[in-house]
Design an enzyme around this catalytic site. Sequence first.
Site, mmCIF file in Angstrom:
data_model
loop_
_atom_site.group_PDB
_atom_site.id
_atom_site.type_symbol
_atom_site.label_atom_id
_atom_site.label_comp_id
_atom_site.label_asym_id
_atom_site.label_seq_id
_atom_site.Cartn_x
_atom_site.Cartn_y
_atom_site.Cartn_z
ATOM 1 N N GLU A 43 0.848 -1.199 0.000
ATOM 2 C CA GLU A 43 0.000 0.000 0.000
ATOM 3 C C GLU A 43 0.881 1.246 0.000
ATOM 4 O OE1 GLU A 43 -3.560 1.860 2.824
ATOM 5 O OE2 GLU A 43 -1.989 0.623 3.724
ATOM 6 N N CYS A 82 -5.489 -2.833 2.629
ATOM 7 C CA CYS A 82 -5.226 -2.749 4.064
ATOM 8 C C CYS A 82 -6.462 -2.893 4.952
ATOM 9 C CB CYS A 82 -4.467 -1.455 4.364
ATOM 10 S SG CYS A 82 -3.508 -1.513 5.911
ATOM 11 N N LYS A 140 -9.721 2.804 -2.173
ATOM 12 C CA LYS A 140 -9.893 2.170 -0.865
ATOM 13 C C LYS A 140 -11.239 2.530 -0.244
ATOM 14 C CE LYS A 140 -7.337 1.612 3.508
ATOM 15 N NZ LYS A 140 -6.158 2.111 4.263
#
Length: 259
Positions: free
Chosen positions: A45, A143, A109
């Site tokens: 990431e 994540c 995200k």
Amino acid sequence: MEKSTLKVSLIQTELLWESPKENLDRFSIKLEQLYGLTDLVILPEMFTTGFSMKPEELASDASILDYLKKHAVKGNIAIYGSVMFKENDSFVNRGIFMRPDGSCAIYDKRHTFTLAGEHEVYDSGKNPVIAEYLGWKFNLQICYDLRFPVFARNTQDYDVIIFVANWPVPRVNAWDALLKARAIENMSYSIGVNRVGKDGTGMDYSGHSQVYDVLGNELIIHPWETEEVKTVEIHKSEIETYRSKLKFLEDRDDFILKH
């Protein structure tokens, strides 16, 4: 072209804090060493900066697509990782899955990390994204998404779910457990690529990048906490065999994902 077996390379590395050019130079060396040797390369990431909250100064623009396309085309490889990205007048934590034909899939995200104030700096994405490549379907995640199994639920019959991360040492046991759980519950390969080293806030990272098969078995000897590139093979036949024998996905609950 479709392939029944894919070679997937995980780049577990330190990230130089808030240093886009230096990080890209280092990744260029690592990517060039994989040319022609693998099918898919996965980066951590925010691989240009580390998990920084300063996109006003450091965010990538369309040039990052050119960078990834250059390596994907030259190496005949696909590449997935995320960067801070400027989108109009705002910023997102953007996952980019670049294919060797120069086309790409984009995933922003969904679950911004409120504990670190990510939601105050970056806009949240809305939709899950499935990237298709060589006859495989990849669910792209980043994540903190790992903690939300409903968003990751395999309703699209994907083959692999990928998490790229800056996941710190104090919660690495959760990283290990949740990556394994995502594989088992979704009858898919689950791949997680984390960074190592210390970032500019003093946070430590110990890697533990891993590939789990559909039964939750580790494909890399664990724990893995060094800076290194590791390549594993994943097999479409294994997915098909176990989904045929163990029809758990057919019993999954119906639901509508609200955004």
